[in-house]
Motif scaffolding. Structure first.
Motif, short mmCIF file in Angstrom:
data_model
loop_
_atom_site.label_atom_id
_atom_site.label_comp_id
_atom_site.label_asym_id
_atom_site.label_seq_id
_atom_site.Cartn_x
_atom_site.Cartn_y
_atom_site.Cartn_z
N UNK A 36 9.11 31.65 -31.22
CA UNK A 36 9.86 30.56 -31.85
C UNK A 36 9.27 30.22 -33.19
N UNK A 37 8.97 28.94 -33.42
CA UNK A 37 8.42 28.54 -34.72
C UNK A 37 6.91 28.80 -34.84
N UNK A 38 6.28 29.22 -33.74
CA UNK A 38 4.83 29.47 -33.78
C UNK A 38 4.54 30.93 -34.08
#
Length: 73
Positions: A36-38
């Motif tokens: 995801x955003x990580x």
């Protein structure tokens, strides 16, 4: 003729640097995990060793090209 001399000079310089330093290192950044955003990034330090015969061969080839390039046809 000028291009041949330029290549020969660059070979002699590169061969001399290869003999003088023997290796070089660089840092490569890789993405190890992406969720995801990580993002997890890893930096690897790589070392490349240049064998002495390669430096000597580059110098020899550069000298030969200088001698052959200097002849008039």
């Amino acid at each position: 003729m000028i291009l041949l001399r330029l290549i020969a000079i660059l070979l002699v310089i590169a061969g001399g640097l290869a003999l003088a330093f023997g290796s070089f290192s660089y840092t490569q950044e890789k993405t190890a995990l992406k969720a995801g955003p990580l993002e997890l990034k890893v930096q690897d330090k790589e070392t490349v060793t240049i064998p002495p015969w390669a430096g000597g061969g580059a110098i020899a080839l550069g000298v030969v090209l200088l001698l052959v390039g200097g002849r008039k046809r």
